[in-house]
Design a protein around this motif. Structure first.
Motif, PDB file in Angstrom:
ATOM      1  N   ALA A 146       8.976  -1.639  -3.024  1.00 23.56           N
ATOM      2  CA  ALA A 146       8.938  -3.002  -2.491  1.00 23.56           C
ATOM      3  C   ALA A 146       7.745  -3.797  -3.031  1.00 23.56           C
ATOM      4  O   ALA A 146       7.532  -4.931  -2.618  1.00 23.56           O
ATOM      5  N   LYS A 147       6.964  -3.176  -3.925  1.00 23.75           N
ATOM      6  CA  LYS A 147       5.783  -3.808  -4.525  1.00 23.75           C
ATOM      7  C   LYS A 147       4.719  -4.144  -3.476  1.00 23.75           C
ATOM      8  O   LYS A 147       3.986  -5.124  -3.590  1.00 23.75           O
ATOM      9  N   LYS A 148       4.633  -3.304  -2.433  1.00 23.23           N
ATOM     10  CA  LYS A 148       3.633  -3.490  -1.378  1.00 23.23           C
ATOM     11  C   LYS A 148       2.553  -2.411  -1.418  1.00 23.23           C
ATOM     12  O   LYS A 148       1.702  -2.362  -0.534  1.00 23.23           O
ATOM     13  N   PHE A 149       2.609  -1.557  -2.420  1.00 20.12           N
ATOM     14  CA  PHE A 149       1.632  -0.473  -2.589  1.00 20.12           C
ATOM     15  C   PHE A 149       1.554  -0.197  -4.083  1.00 20.12           C
ATOM     16  O   PHE A 149       2.585  -0.219  -4.770  1.00 20.12           O
ATOM     17  N   PRO A 150       0.368   0.048  -4.600  1.00 18.05           N
ATOM     18  CA  PRO A 150       0.253   0.268  -6.052  1.00 18.05           C
ATOM     19  C   PRO A 150       0.909   1.577  -6.489  1.00 18.05           C
ATOM     20  O   PRO A 150       0.848   2.571  -5.756  1.00 18.05           O
ATOM     21  N   ARG A 163       4.978  10.589   2.441  1.00 16.42           N
ATOM     22  CA  ARG A 163       5.297  10.379   1.019  1.00 16.42           C
ATOM     23  C   ARG A 163       6.507   9.468   0.828  1.00 16.42           C
ATOM     24  O   ARG A 163       6.460   8.545   0.009  1.00 16.42           O
ATOM     25  N   PRO A 164       7.602   9.698   1.580  1.00 22.16           N
ATOM     26  CA  PRO A 164       8.747   8.794   1.400  1.00 22.16           C
ATOM     27  C   PRO A 164       8.403   7.331   1.712  1.00 22.16           C
ATOM     28  O   PRO A 164       8.875   6.418   1.029  1.00 22.16           O
ATOM     29  N   HIS A 165       7.565   7.106   2.712  1.00 25.40           N
ATOM     30  CA  HIS A 165       7.195   5.729   3.050  1.00 25.40           C
ATOM     31  C   HIS A 165       6.344   5.114   1.935  1.00 25.40           C
ATOM     32  O   HIS A 165       6.531   3.941   1.587  1.00 25.40           O
ATOM     33  N   ILE A 166       5.436   5.897   1.369  1.00 24.07           N
ATOM     34  CA  ILE A 166       4.640   5.408   0.235  1.00 24.07           C
ATOM     35  C   ILE A 166       5.573   4.959  -0.890  1.00 24.07           C
ATOM     36  O   ILE A 166       5.398   3.883  -1.470  1.00 24.07           O
ATOM     37  N   TRP A 167       6.578   5.774  -1.205  1.00 26.03           N
ATOM     38  CA  TRP A 167       7.492   5.422  -2.299  1.00 26.03           C
ATOM     39  C   TRP A 167       8.321   4.184  -1.969  1.00 26.03           C
ATOM     40  O   TRP A 167       8.600   3.364  -2.838  1.00 26.03           O
ATOM     41  N   ARG A 168       8.692   4.017  -0.687  1.00 29.26           N
ATOM     42  CA  ARG A 168       9.402   2.784  -0.299  1.00 29.26           C
ATOM     43  C   ARG A 168       8.503   1.565  -0.499  1.00 29.26           C
ATOM     44  O   ARG A 168       8.954   0.521  -0.976  1.00 29.26           O
ATOM     45  N   LEU A 169       7.228   1.699  -0.122  1.00 31.69           N
ATOM     46  CA  LEU A 169       6.287   0.599  -0.303  1.00 31.69           C
ATOM     47  C   LEU A 169       6.082   0.288  -1.783  1.00 31.69           C
ATOM     48  O   LEU A 169       5.986  -0.885  -2.174  1.00 31.69           O
ATOM     49  N   ILE A 170       6.025   1.317  -2.610  1.00 34.24           N
ATOM     50  CA  ILE A 170       5.876   1.112  -4.053  1.00 34.24           C
ATOM     51  C   ILE A 170       7.083   0.351  -4.598  1.00 34.24           C
ATOM     52  O   ILE A 170       6.931  -0.611  -5.361  1.00 34.24           O
TER      53      ILE A 170
END
Length: 64
Positions: free
Chosen positions: A27-31, A18-25
């Motif tokens: 960084a605009k690399k995940f919706p 979950r923390p990695h998903i939020w980092r990607l979000i």
């Protein structure tokens, strides 16, 4: 349209925490998720499928 909660990512081959998903979000690399459709955040299935397809395309470019 189908929606996927975070717990459904594993079925799509996404095993990010979950923390990695939020980092990607951030960084605009995940919706970002869609909020307010239930008790938990969900993502439109086509957007998740697109992420998986992009990763496969990236892999194929490197392998070529």
């Amino acid at each position: 349209m189908n929606f996927i909660p975070y717990r459904g990512f594993k079925e799509k081959g996404i095993s990010y925490s979950r923390p990695h998903i939020w980092r990607l979000i951030k960084a605009k690399k995940f919706p970002p998720p869609v909020k307010g459709l239930g008790a938990e955040d969900v993502w439109p299935e086509p957007e998740i499928d697109q992420i998986v397809a992009e990763r496969i395309a990236e892999r194929d470019l490197v392998a070529a």
